[in-house]
Scaffold this motif. Structure first.
Motif, PDB file in Angstrom:
ATOM      1  N   GLN A 219     -10.861   2.700   0.943  1.00  0.00           N
ATOM      2  CA  GLN A 219     -12.238   2.248   0.728  1.00  0.00           C
ATOM      3  C   GLN A 219     -13.083   2.619   1.942  1.00  0.00           C
ATOM      4  OE1 GLN A 219     -11.357  -1.954  -0.722  1.00  0.00           O
ATOM      5  NE2 GLN A 219     -13.093  -1.317  -1.987  1.00  0.00           N
TER       6      GLN A 219
ATOM      7  N   SER B  78      -8.401  -3.676  -7.900  1.00  0.00           N
ATOM      8  CA  SER B  78      -9.079  -4.543  -6.953  1.00  0.00           C
ATOM      9  C   SER B  78      -8.624  -5.983  -7.113  1.00  0.00           C
ATOM     10  CB  SER B  78     -10.585  -4.442  -7.174  1.00  0.00           C
ATOM     11  OG  SER B  78     -11.224  -5.420  -6.407  1.00  0.00           O
ATOM     12  N   LYS B  79      -8.578  -6.696  -5.977  1.00  0.00           N
ATOM     13  CA  LYS B  79      -8.119  -8.091  -6.018  1.00  0.00           C
ATOM     14  C   LYS B  79      -9.237  -9.055  -5.661  1.00  0.00           C
ATOM     15  CE  LYS B  79      -4.950  -6.901  -3.005  1.00  0.00           C
ATOM     16  NZ  LYS B  79      -4.226  -5.645  -2.819  1.00  0.00           N
TER      17      LYS B  79
ATOM     18  N   ASP C  12      -6.632   1.243   2.046  1.00  0.00           N
ATOM     19  CA  ASP C  12      -6.743   1.659   0.635  1.00  0.00           C
ATOM     20  C   ASP C  12      -7.822   2.710   0.369  1.00  0.00           C
ATOM     21  OD1 ASP C  12      -8.921   0.098   1.076  1.00  0.00           O
ATOM     22  OD2 ASP C  12      -8.499  -1.362  -0.511  1.00  0.00           O
TER      23      ASP C  12
ATOM     24  N   ASP D  52       2.870  -6.693   6.355  1.00  0.00           N
ATOM     25  CA  ASP D  52       3.517  -7.995   6.187  1.00  0.00           C
ATOM     26  C   ASP D  52       4.716  -7.904   5.253  1.00  0.00           C
ATOM     27  OD1 ASP D  52       1.689  -8.984   7.905  1.00  0.00           O
ATOM     28  OD2 ASP D  52       0.479 -10.047   6.437  1.00  0.00           O
TER      29      ASP D  52
ATOM     30  N   GLU E 289       0.838  -1.202   0.000  1.00  0.00           N
ATOM     31  CA  GLU E 289       0.000   0.000   0.000  1.00  0.00           C
ATOM     32  C   GLU E 289       0.873   1.253   0.000  1.00  0.00           C
ATOM     33  OE1 GLU E 289      -3.129  -0.092  -0.462  1.00  0.00           O
ATOM     34  OE2 GLU E 289      -3.950  -1.939   0.404  1.00  0.00           O
TER      35      GLU E 289
ATOM     36  N   ARG F  56     -11.812   1.313  -4.723  1.00  0.00           N
ATOM     37  CA  ARG F  56     -10.389   1.488  -4.609  1.00  0.00           C
ATOM     38  C   ARG F  56      -9.948   2.630  -5.501  1.00  0.00           C
ATOM     39  NH1 ARG F  56      -5.657  -1.336  -3.436  1.00  0.00           N
ATOM     40  NH2 ARG F  56      -6.079  -2.869  -1.809  1.00  0.00           N
TER      41      ARG F  56
ATOM     42  N   LYS G 248       3.995 -12.619   5.711  1.00  0.00           N
ATOM     43  CA  LYS G 248       2.635 -12.563   5.155  1.00  0.00           C
ATOM     44  C   LYS G 248       1.911 -13.884   5.405  1.00  0.00           C
ATOM     45  CE  LYS G 248       0.131 -11.701   0.829  1.00  0.00           C
ATOM     46  NZ  LYS G 248      -1.063 -11.073   1.388  1.00  0.00           N
TER      47      LYS G 248
HETATM   48  N1  LIG Z   1      -0.815  -7.216   6.588  1.00  0.00           N
HETATM   49  C1  LIG Z   1      -1.590  -7.652   5.596  1.00  0.00           C
HETATM   50  N2  LIG Z   1      -2.492  -6.828   5.048  1.00  0.00           N
HETATM   51  C2  LIG Z   1      -3.261  -7.279   4.043  1.00  0.00           C
HETATM   52  C3  LIG Z   1      -3.164  -8.601   3.558  1.00  0.00           C
HETATM   53  N3  LIG Z   1      -4.077  -8.738   2.576  1.00  0.00           N
HETATM   54  C4  LIG Z   1      -4.712  -7.552   2.462  1.00  0.00           C
HETATM   55  N4  LIG Z   1      -4.202  -6.653   3.337  1.00  0.00           N
HETATM   56  C5  LIG Z   1      -4.651  -5.257   3.579  1.00  0.00           C
HETATM   57  O1  LIG Z   1      -5.984  -5.326   4.068  1.00  0.00           O
HETATM   58  C6  LIG Z   1      -6.795  -4.303   3.540  1.00  0.00           C
HETATM   59  C7  LIG Z   1      -7.936  -4.906   2.733  1.00  0.00           C
HETATM   60  O2  LIG Z   1      -7.428  -5.641   1.651  1.00  0.00           O
HETATM   61  P1  LIG Z   1      -7.907  -5.395   0.148  1.00  0.00           P
HETATM   62  O3  LIG Z   1      -6.933  -6.066  -0.750  1.00  0.00           O
HETATM   63  O4  LIG Z   1      -8.170  -3.962  -0.071  1.00  0.00           O
HETATM   64  O5  LIG Z   1      -9.245  -6.241   0.128  1.00  0.00           O
HETATM   65  P2  LIG Z   1     -10.678  -5.828  -0.363  1.00  0.00           P
HETATM   66  O6  LIG Z   1     -10.972  -4.430   0.050  1.00  0.00           O
HETATM   67  O7  LIG Z   1     -11.603  -6.888   0.053  1.00  0.00           O
HETATM   68  O8  LIG Z   1     -10.553  -5.913  -1.935  1.00  0.00           O
HETATM   69  P3  LIG Z   1     -10.186  -4.772  -3.002  1.00  0.00           P
HETATM   70  O9  LIG Z   1     -11.410  -4.610  -3.818  1.00  0.00           O
HETATM   71  O10 LIG Z   1      -9.052  -5.384  -3.769  1.00  0.00           O
HETATM   72  O11 LIG Z   1      -9.786  -3.541  -2.316  1.00  0.00           O
HETATM   73  C8  LIG Z   1      -5.876  -3.429   2.725  1.00  0.00           C
HETATM   74  O12 LIG Z   1      -5.427  -2.381   3.543  1.00  0.00           O
HETATM   75  C9  LIG Z   1      -4.716  -4.368   2.369  1.00  0.00           C
HETATM   76  O13 LIG Z   1      -3.506  -3.680   2.170  1.00  0.00           O
HETATM   77  C10 LIG Z   1      -2.200  -9.467   4.179  1.00  0.00           C
HETATM   78  O14 LIG Z   1      -2.041 -10.627   3.818  1.00  0.00           O
HETATM   79  N5  LIG Z   1      -1.456  -8.945   5.181  1.00  0.00           N
END
Ligand SMILES: Nc1nc2c(ncn2[C@@H]2O[C@H](COP(=O)(O)OP(=O)(O)OP(=O)(O)O)[C@@H](O)[C@H]2O)c(=O)[nH]1
Ligand SMILES: [Mg+2]
Length: 381
Positions: free
Chosen positions: A101, A222-223, A99, A43, A12, A217, A70
């Motif tokens: 959101q 997005s993941k 992020d 992580d 991030e 986002r 991680k």
């Molecule tokens: N420390 C850590 N943070 C994570 C990990 N996976 C996701 N994050 C963080 O957790 C938060 C939410 O993850 P996102 O990837 O945004 O998941 P999401 O909001 O469901 O999906 P998106 O639509 O991709 O945003 C973000 O701040 C990420 O950086 C992880 O394995 N370890």
């Protein structure tokens, strides 16, 4: 009151700097009555997110960084929560994404609800004033909506609206400190939030939903994946099954009791006992069977042990069982009078299913094995 925002981050680097600035320079100063901290759980992001945080830490003393391998989102949160409770002495923790959101402007609303007495504050997209991103494609909107509806029905929380939000505040005392954080389901995935939600709501007295507009986002892509959705449904079903286990066992034990009752009436008749005594002894044997099996199996985690305890509880058990008899002998004849003698079987089934079984289940959970809190007792604290 010390409130710690736990913010997991993975790659991030573009978001974390602006997020720290907005929180510390704009939002935290607006909050009165709470000491605000931010704990970034990074992580070891290869893009250097951690280094950005370290640099900002020189400027902001209430900014903290926890680094590690991680292991997935759930573990990042759990590590953060433990650290916030043990090392930082948090009174409440906030779950929040890095992020953008979750708009930082809602932090003050969530903290205010906590300061006003809430144990659990849910940043909700599905209450009046809240929303999901307009730009989401229809199928993602539908997935989110139906996923929530499914959780609402299966976990039976008719009063709540958002079960999968990632923006929540939890009180530490009496709530988060009692949650078994090491054994949540789906710790690598987003779905762990559902299990955490369910276990938390078991411990809370006051839950408040605060409306939030969930943003798209803004930086990076997005993941979101299909697997996450499957895992969420699976988690909800597993929670439901775990909760239903006791009820199923209760039903089976009750059925065994019924068979015991029936068989021994016949046995006692065979040995020429009078009809009254045949029924009396057979009923008592069924009560003994119910008590024994429920104690050993249905309520095994609350098992009554020791001769004295068993005798005392068994007497109470007979009293509550007599209650069932009273219910049956009042509502049975009443029902027959109402619909006619030819429907006796239906009346009996009706009274047993809708009155006797719920009554017994209630008594077992409330009086005998005490797995439920008495909702009528005046709340302390
Ligand atoms: N420390 C850590 N943070 C994570 C990990 N996976 C996701 N994050 C963080 O957790 C938060 C939410 O993850 P996102 O990837 O945004 O998941 P999401 O909001 O469901 O999906 P998106 O639509 O991709 O945003 C973000 O701040 C990420 O950086 C992880 O394995 N370890
Ligand atoms: Mg996100």
């Amino acid at each position: 009151m010390k409130v710690v925002i736990i913010m997991p981050s993975y790659n991030e680097a573009t978001n974390i700097g602006p997020m720290i600035k907005v929180l510390f320079d704009e939002e935290f100063p607006k909050i009165k009555g709470a000491e605000m901290h931010l704990l970034v759980v990074d992580d070891n992001s290869p893009d250097g997110t951690g280094n950005i945080v370290k640099k900002e830490m020189q400027k902001y003393p209430n900014l903290h960084l926890l680094q590690g391998e991680k292991q997935g989102l759930g573990w990042a949160y759990v590590r953060g929560m433990k650290y916030a409770m043990k090392e930082l002495g948090a009174d409440a923790v906030v779950e929040m994404d890095a992020d953008f959101q979750h708009d930082p402007k809602y932090v003050k609303d969530v903290v205010k609800a906590f300061l006003d007495g809430a144990d659990y504050v849910i940043g909700s997209r599905y209450v009046k004033g809240g929303s999901i991103p307009k730009g989401w494609p229809w199928y993602r909107k539908a997935m989110s909506y139906f996923g929530n509806l499914f959780a609402k029905v299966m976990l039976w929380k008719p009063g709540l609206h958002d079960f999968t939000t990632g923006f929540r505040l939890t009180r530490v005392k009496g709530v988060l400190e009692k949650v078994d954080l090491d054994h949540l389901m789906e710790m690598k995935r987003f779905a762990h939030k559902l299990d955490l939600f369910y276990r938390t709501t078991k411990l809370t007295k006051k839950i408040v939903e605060v409306p939030i507009d969930f943003k798209e986002r803004t930086k990076d892509s997005s993941k979101f994946v299909f697997k996450e959705m499957i895992a969420s449904y699976k988690t909800v079903v597993l929670i439901r099954l775990k909760e239903s286990q006791r009820l199923i066992k209760f039903g089976l034990v009750g059925f065994v009791g019924f068979v015991v009752n029936y068989v021994f009436i016949r046995v006692f008749r065979q040995i020429n006992l009078s009809e009254t005594f045949a029924w009396l002894f057979a009923t008592e044997l069924a009560i003994i069977s119910n008590f024994a099996w429920n104690n050993l199996w249905t309520f095994s985690e609350k098992k009554i042990a020791g001769v004295k305890n068993i005798v005392a509880k068994f007497v109470t058990f007979n009293v509550t069982s007599a209650g069932a008899l009273v219910i049956q002998s009042i509502f049975g004849p009443l029902g027959v009078k109402l619909v006619g003698e030819q429907y006796t079987v239906l009346v009996l089934a009706f009274v047993v299913a809708l009155m006797v079984l719920p009554y017994n289940y209630l008594m077992y959970n409330l009086v005998i094995w005490k797995t439920w809190k008495n909702p009528f007792k005046k709340k302390t604290s």
